[in-house]
Design a protein around this motif. Structure first.
Motif, PDB file in Angstrom:
ATOM      1  N   GLN A  38     -12.756 -50.001  21.354  1.00 37.97           N
ATOM      2  CA  GLN A  38     -14.071 -50.595  20.598  1.00 37.97           C
ATOM      3  C   GLN A  38     -14.685 -49.635  20.563  1.00 37.97           C
ATOM      4  N   PHE A  39     -15.251 -48.541  20.028  1.00 33.46           N
ATOM      5  CA  PHE A  39     -15.863 -47.812  19.522  1.00 33.46           C
ATOM      6  C   PHE A  39     -15.643 -47.290  18.670  1.00 33.46           C
ATOM      7  N   GLY A  40     -14.666 -46.991  17.910  1.00 29.34           N
ATOM      8  CA  GLY A  40     -14.011 -46.572  16.331  1.00 29.34           C
ATOM      9  C   GLY A  40     -13.980 -47.219  15.760  1.00 29.34           C
ATOM     10  N   LEU A  41     -13.811 -47.196  14.165  1.00 30.47           N
ATOM     11  CA  LEU A  41     -13.210 -47.958  13.032  1.00 30.47           C
ATOM     12  C   LEU A  41     -11.622 -48.006  13.789  1.00 30.47           C
ATOM     13  N   ASN A  42     -11.608 -49.772  13.793  1.00 31.99           N
ATOM     14  CA  ASN A  42     -10.498 -50.284  13.569  1.00 31.99           C
ATOM     15  C   ASN A  42      -9.746 -50.003  12.531  1.00 31.99           C
ATOM     16  N   GLU A  43      -8.384 -50.722  12.448  1.00 31.39           N
ATOM     17  CA  GLU A  43      -7.923 -50.954  11.187  1.00 31.39           C
ATOM     18  C   GLU A  43      -8.392 -52.041  10.373  1.00 31.39           C
ATOM     19  N   GLU A  44      -8.880 -53.402  10.947  1.00 36.77           N
ATOM     20  CA  GLU A  44      -9.288 -53.797   9.728  1.00 36.77           C
ATOM     21  C   GLU A  44     -10.586 -53.365   9.367  1.00 36.77           C
ATOM     22  N   ALA A  57      -9.518 -51.332   6.436  1.00 40.29           N
ATOM     23  CA  ALA A  57      -9.178 -52.103   5.498  1.00 40.29           C
ATOM     24  C   ALA A  57      -9.678 -53.055   4.268  1.00 40.29           C
ATOM     25  N   LYS A  58     -11.379 -52.702   4.805  1.00 45.86           N
ATOM     26  CA  LYS A  58     -12.666 -53.248   4.212  1.00 45.86           C
ATOM     27  C   LYS A  58     -13.002 -52.613   3.250  1.00 45.86           C
ATOM     28  N   MET A  59     -13.059 -51.407   3.539  1.00 46.92           N
ATOM     29  CA  MET A  59     -13.552 -50.201   3.068  1.00 46.92           C
ATOM     30  C   MET A  59     -13.795 -50.485   1.848  1.00 46.92           C
ATOM     31  N   ASP A  60     -15.290 -49.425   1.423  1.00 46.82           N
ATOM     32  CA  ASP A  60     -14.916 -50.072  -0.398  1.00 46.82           C
ATOM     33  C   ASP A  60     -14.000 -49.457  -1.573  1.00 46.82           C
ATOM     34  N   MET A  61     -13.910 -49.783  -2.994  1.00 49.86           N
ATOM     35  CA  MET A  61     -12.952 -49.166  -2.613  1.00 49.86           C
ATOM     36  C   MET A  61     -13.972 -48.273  -4.635  1.00 49.86           C
ATOM     37  N   ALA A  62     -13.494 -47.149  -5.102  1.00 46.71           N
ATOM     38  CA  ALA A  62     -14.007 -46.558  -6.255  1.00 46.71           C
ATOM     39  C   ALA A  62     -12.563 -46.612  -7.375  1.00 46.71           C
ATOM     40  N   GLU A  63     -13.344 -46.486  -8.502  1.00 51.70           N
ATOM     41  CA  GLU A  63     -12.535 -46.933  -9.617  1.00 51.70           C
ATOM     42  C   GLU A  63     -11.940 -45.468  -9.750  1.00 51.70           C
ATOM     43  N   GLN A  64     -10.820 -45.962 -10.216  1.00 56.24           N
ATOM     44  CA  GLN A  64      -9.564 -44.863 -10.562  1.00 56.24           C
ATOM     45  C   GLN A  64     -10.216 -43.505 -11.509  1.00 56.24           C
ATOM     46  N   PRO A  65     -10.395 -42.764 -11.778  1.00 59.11           N
ATOM     47  CA  PRO A  65     -10.953 -41.554 -12.612  1.00 59.11           C
ATOM     48  C   PRO A  65      -9.829 -42.354 -13.736  1.00 59.11           C
ATOM     49  N   PRO A 101      -4.525 -48.746  -3.648  1.00 62.20           N
ATOM     50  CA  PRO A 101      -5.762 -49.031  -3.039  1.00 62.20           C
ATOM     51  C   PRO A 101      -6.800 -48.705  -1.450  1.00 62.20           C
ATOM     52  N   TYR A 102      -5.858 -48.312  -0.710  1.00 63.53           N
ATOM     53  CA  TYR A 102      -6.077 -47.089  -0.054  1.00 63.53           C
ATOM     54  C   TYR A 102      -6.528 -46.135  -0.315  1.00 63.53           C
ATOM     55  N   GLN A 103      -5.884 -44.969  -1.119  1.00 63.70           N
ATOM     56  CA  GLN A 103      -6.108 -43.995  -2.160  1.00 63.70           C
ATOM     57  C   GLN A 103      -7.790 -44.015  -2.554  1.00 63.70           C
ATOM     58  N   ARG A 104      -7.487 -45.019  -3.141  1.00 63.54           N
ATOM     59  CA  ARG A 104      -9.184 -45.496  -4.156  1.00 63.54           C
ATOM     60  C   ARG A 104     -10.677 -45.360  -3.012  1.00 63.54           C
ATOM     61  N   GLN A 105      -9.940 -46.214  -1.455  1.00 69.42           N
ATOM     62  CA  GLN A 105     -10.939 -46.005  -0.537  1.00 69.42           C
ATOM     63  C   GLN A 105     -11.005 -44.966  -0.102  1.00 69.42           C
ATOM     64  N   GLY A 106      -9.910 -43.815   0.003  1.00 67.12           N
ATOM     65  CA  GLY A 106     -10.435 -43.030   0.796  1.00 67.12           C
ATOM     66  C   GLY A 106     -11.041 -41.965  -0.613  1.00 67.12           C
ATOM     67  N   LYS A 161      -3.340 -44.519   9.530  1.00 67.04           N
ATOM     68  CA  LYS A 161      -1.849 -43.918   9.721  1.00 67.04           C
ATOM     69  C   LYS A 161      -0.748 -44.592   8.972  1.00 67.04           C
ATOM     70  N   LYS A 162       0.508 -44.150   8.765  1.00 67.30           N
ATOM     71  CA  LYS A 162       1.144 -44.382   7.054  1.00 67.30           C
ATOM     72  C   LYS A 162       2.188 -46.591   8.320  1.00 67.30           C
ATOM     73  N   GLU A 163       1.392 -46.548   9.545  1.00 67.80           N
ATOM     74  CA  GLU A 163       2.248 -47.629   9.836  1.00 67.80           C
ATOM     75  C   GLU A 163       0.785 -48.562  10.186  1.00 67.80           C
ATOM     76  N   MET A 164      -0.650 -48.484   9.690  1.00 73.29           N
ATOM     77  CA  MET A 164      -0.870 -50.055   9.175  1.00 73.29           C
ATOM     78  C   MET A 164      -0.729 -50.762   8.310  1.00 73.29           C
ATOM     79  N   ALA A 165      -0.876 -52.217   8.272  1.00 73.35           N
ATOM     80  CA  ALA A 165      -0.689 -52.561   7.316  1.00 73.35           C
ATOM     81  C   ALA A 165      -1.807 -52.807   6.402  1.00 73.35           C
ATOM     82  N   PHE A 166      -2.582 -52.348   5.701  1.00 71.44           N
ATOM     83  CA  PHE A 166      -2.920 -52.344   5.040  1.00 71.44           C
ATOM     84  C   PHE A 166      -2.519 -51.066   3.680  1.00 71.44           C
ATOM     85  N   ILE A 167      -2.251 -50.086   4.870  1.00 72.63           N
ATOM     86  CA  ILE A 167      -1.577 -49.232   3.903  1.00 72.63           C
ATOM     87  C   ILE A 167       0.278 -50.038   2.870  1.00 72.63           C
TER      88      ILE A 167
END
Length: 941
Positions: free
Chosen positions: A275-281, A284-292, A301-306, A573-579
């Protein structure tokens, strides 16, 4: 008045006759005396202005973390910090302090200096208390930690000390007596003794009741379930209960075999503190940057979030007044928002914000594109070259292992548009480019290896010259430094780690899929490299605030660790649904196999020998204990090999262990070969280096038959010319023996003689012949022993299989042909693969089935091997089958593996974690578990 300017010198203990006499009474670790003479050394740290300070250059033999890792609390002691009026160091109530012995203090040889977490002196421990504590600190019998319990007053400050001592059952009583004689508090020790007696009494009562129930049941003709006490895997009926010949075994389909196996998914391990960490949900909701604009490859999408996360962490900001948020464990106090406090060390600042580290840890799973995300960061930050900061260049330095260095330049060229190409320099080899503060403006990226960086920093010297320098990697204040496979610096005492920490950079990044490999202490080295403020760059404080309380189950410490990791580390992790990598289904099974009667007899004989050797080890001291420990590891290895084939564990290597009884061997060809065999054995059993207490890196063996990492022994030879284990003379590094080139291991028996595990393997391969969707099933068979591959190979020939093979004895050209056969030849349906060679760097997506013939101590190596098959590019459903012998060491290894998987889960508060740790040798407590015994109160190696 004493100055508060910090000046450290190496302490020469020979000036004080009392202190060396203390060292002879030092506690023992790994069966040998802990050599404090080479360990009580002062830090070589520059701290003139509190800025740009060089990180501690630890003596490689210091071994602070290993020595104190399992210490337990003995007592609490109330004292004071005196002489505070002579020093200007800032301290508040509730802050952690550093306690530093000063045996060369001209006023008191027992002096214990007290510093705050920034290294500013506050005062000293009173003479009376220091006289009690100093002998125990000098011999490392006690670890002393302190926290202030009042504000700093005119003359003193209240201080509470915690005294930690050995957890070894054979040494506790002696330490207790010594502390009693010195009138040191033992309140926690006595409380624990009382609790232990109460538990023992309850245990006796339960056992008495059980025996009474058993007698009643027998009298009534009933049988007690589970009475044999053996561990079994639920849902596993076994494959071969009788019959030793292949003709006795009925033909089975693969579905039949898998139905007899237990479905296993390491991702489903839960943890109560998630409960103390960032969960998968949240991820998945992290902000995205515009692709350079300059990026050629379309980012997912998850790479732009990264990318957005990377940009934000390079420019961290402190929460505004009124905010309850924290950043890098710093937060504002509710009662006074102008005071900011570090949540771990409780160090506080008034009307001043702390320095925040720029950078972090990108810990995405393998195959999620960490490289692409960093390249996008470079492109999004091209304006860095125009920055107004005069002493910061616009260039990025990338450190990578030699095997992947060229991959960076290839990927940069591949993913960037032609008209936006970055200027990349490879800084490696004799033709490397010239770099200094002026010429660095010609480059956007410089790529080099850890080895090049390490050699340049030390330049064959024990004391490297100051930074910055006139030219080279250490002449530039880099825009950012990126450590690819950053877990390479997990030992903070190693030369590579020290060099990396002393690179000058505005931002610092670590790329690794495994930020925690062996223990939470691995994380400390990364925190040190990132230069987090507040005191966590000191191991004493990191251990006291995070490592020990987490290991002891403190929920508050769990939360603290997860808050830290959530802030400085991004892990998907690669098994995360939003990945949504759209990888095909992965099914994993544990397939249990019964021993044949003659195999079981051999196994039980070895197991009994192992238990007897464990008892011998407990009863020994010094070199006798070290020899018994090596014998114990040898027998454990043979137990595991017996699970594969009862004749695989030939007894010829037992004779090698007798070499350890001799003092120093002559360097004859015969002795060199024997020492290399002994080194191979030690590496194979994954015994830890006794200096750094880590899995071996570049292992070597001395002529006195002691095994160490090359980096650990190198500096000791330069400074002392003695073996750190037995003090035998070592004239030069030329006397160190390196491993022999790997050779195919030929078993010394008829390879046509089968075993239960071999028969189970052949049955699975036979059942896998059926084509699926018009394509043949292709299987990779992994084993950690090439000798077992040699056993399997003639069996495949006899059965008419077309197969290929990869192991460490093969040259690159032969490996390429093997990979090509698996990928392009439809008739080639099997690859025999060495686990150590094939767990990294290969693409095996041509296969869709993996058989793990044997289990590793820790799961990450075999998990990485599985990732060679189940990764981007895999189009078919993948099946993983792990072969495990019933009621054997292999079942108990699985238990330990599951515990290790939870470690990184704890740091990231993940619901599931597939891949965790590698390279950790079994502790003695684990050995007891492997042999089916208890593990309490054991702490030697």
């Amino acid at each position: 008045m004493a100055s508060n300017k910090r000046h450290f010198e190496t302490i020469d203990l020979s000036v004080d006759e009392d202190i060396p006499s203390r060292l002879s009474k030092a506690p023992r670790f790994n069966g040998i005396p802990f050599d404090a003479n080479s360990r009580i050394t002062a830090s070589q740290r520059y701290d003139e202005n509190g800025e740009n300070e060089l990180v501690d250059e630890l003596d490689a033999s210091q071994n602070y973390d290993a020595a104190f890792a399992n210490y337990e609390l003995y007592g609490n002691m109330a004292t004071k910090i005196v002489g505070v009026r002579f020093y200007n160091g800032h301290i508040s109530m509730g802050e952690m302090v550093l306690l530093i012995r000063e045996p060369n203090n001209q006023y008191d040889i027992n002096a214990i200096r007290v510093d705050n977490v920034r290294g500013q002196q506050i005062g000293h421990v009173p003479k009376k208390d220091a006289a009690k504590l100093a002998p125990f600190m000098d011999t490392r019998s006690l670890l002393v930690e302190g926290v202030t319990t009042s504000e700093k007053k005119q003359f003193d400050c209240e201080l509470s000390l915690k005294l930690y001592g050995t957890s070894d059952s054979t040494e506790r009583a002696h330490l207790k007596d010594q502390m009693n004689d010195s009138r040191l508090p033992l309140d926690e020790f006595k409380r624990r003794e009382k609790d232990d007696k109460a538990r023992a009494k309850e245990q006796q009562a339960r056992e008495k009741a059980r025996q009474k129930a058993l007698k009643a049941a027998k009298k009534g003709g009933m049988s007690m379930p589970g009475g044999n006490g053996n561990l079994s895997i639920p849902g596993s009926s076994g494959t071969y209960a009788g019959g030793s010949s292949r003709s006795d075994i009925p033909s089975q389909t693969l579905d039949d075999i898998l139905q007899e196996s237990e479905r296993f998914n390491p991702r489903n391990i839960e943890h109560a503190v998630e409960q103390f960490g960032l969960n998968e949900e949240d991820l998945a909701k992290m902000d995205m940057a515009e692709q350079p604009e300059a990026m050629l490859t379309t980012m997912l999408p998850y790479q732009r979030q990264g990318l957005h996360w990377l940009l934000r962490k390079e420019n961290p900001t402190f929460p505004a007044e009124g905010s309850k948020e924290s950043v890098q464990l710093w937060c504002r106090q509710e009662r006074n928002p102008k005071i900011v406090t570090n949540m771990a060390t409780h160090f506080s600042l008034l009307d001043k914000l702390p320095d925040l580290a720029s950078g972090g840890i990108l810990a995405d799973d393998m195959g999620l594109g960490k490289t692409i995300q960093v390249i996008s960061l470079l492109l999004a930050d091209v304006a860095a070259k125009k920055m107004a900061v005069s002493d910061v260049s616009g260039a990025t330095l990338i450190l990578a292992p030699l095997s992947v260095m060229s991959n960076w330049s290839t990927q940069i060229e591949k993913h960037i548009k032609k008209n936006h190409t970055l200027c990349v320099a490879i800084y490696h080899g004799a033709k490397r480019c010239h770099i200094d503060a002026t010429t660095i403006g010609n480059y956007d990226v410089v790529i080099t290896t850890y080895g090049t960086m390490t050699f340049e920093y030390w330049n064959n010297k024990n004391s490297p010259s100051a930074v910055p320098r006139k030219n080279g990697l250490f002449s530039v204040n880099w825009r950012r430094v990126v450590l690819d496979e950053g877990h390479n610096i997990r030992n903070p005492a190693a030369k590579t780690s020290v060099a990396a920490c002393n690179l000058l950079a505005q931002s610092r990044w670590v790329l690794t899929g495994t930020p925690i490999i062996n223990t939470l202490r691995d994380l400390y080295a990364l925190v040190k490299f990132l230069r987090l403020s507040g005191g966590l760059d000191r191991f004493e404080l990191f251990n006291s605030a995070i490592v020990r309380p987490v290991n002891q189950g403190s929920e508050q410490a769990h939360k603290l660790l997860q808050v830290l990791m959530r802030d400085i580390c991004l892990r998907r992790k690669k098994e995360m649904a939003f990945i949504d990598l759209k990888l095909p289904e992965l099914n994993e099974f544990i397939h249990s196999i019964k021993f044949l009667p003659h195999e079981k007899e051999r196994y039980e004989a070895l197991e009994a020998e192992a238990k007897g050797t464990l008892d011998t080890y407990r009863a020994q001291q010094g070199t006798e204990a070290a020899t018994a420990y090596r014998n114990l590891l040898e027998i454990l290895l043979r137990l595991r090999q017996t699970c594969n084939h009862f004749k695989l564990c030939g007894a010829k290597r037992f004779d090698l262990l007798k070499m350890g009884e001799k003092e120093v061997l002559d360097l004859t060809p015969e002795n060199k070969k024997a020492l290399q065999d002994m080194l191979h054995l030690t590496v194979e059993t994954q015994e830890e280096c006794p200096v750094c207490m880590e899995a071996p890196v570049d292992p070597v063996i001395t002529l006195c038959a002691h095994f160490l990492c090359y980096n650990c022994i190198e500096r000791i030879i330069e400074e002392q010319h003695k073996c750190p284990m037995c003090r035998a003379r070592i004239e030069s590094k030329d006397q160190l023996i390196r491993p022999a080139a790997e050779e195919a291991q030929e078993p010394d028996f008829d390879v046509n003689e089968s075993s239960s595990k071999v028969e189970a393997l052949l049955a699975i391969l036979k059942a896998s012949k059926k084509e699926v969707d018009g394509k043949p099933t292709k299987t990779v068979v992994f084993s950690q022993w090439t000798s077992f591959l040699n056993v399997i190979q003639p069996q495949l020939v006899a059965q008419g299989y077309n197969f290929t093979r990869i192991d460490g004895t093969m040259k690159a050209e032969a490996r390429d042909k093997a990979l090509e056969a698996l990928e392009n030849d439809p008739s080639c349906t099997i690859m025999l693969a060495s686990l150590g060679v094939c767990s990294v760097g290969l693409n095996l997506v041509a296969a869709n089935q993996v058989i793990l013939a044997d289990s590793w101590w820790a799961p990450a190596i075999e998990d990485q091997a599985v990732d060679r098959v189940h990764r981007l590019g895999q189009k078919r459903k993948t099946t993983i089958i792990k072969l495990v012998m019933e009621n054997s060491i292999e079942e108990r290894v699985l238990e330990i593996q599951n515990e290790k998987r939870k470690l990184m889960m704890l740091a990231f508060a993940e619901k599931s974690n597939k891949r965790a740790n590698k390279g950790e040798a079994a502790s003695v407590a684990q050995i007891e578990r492997l042999l089916g015994g208890r593990s309490e109160n054991v702490s030697k190696p």
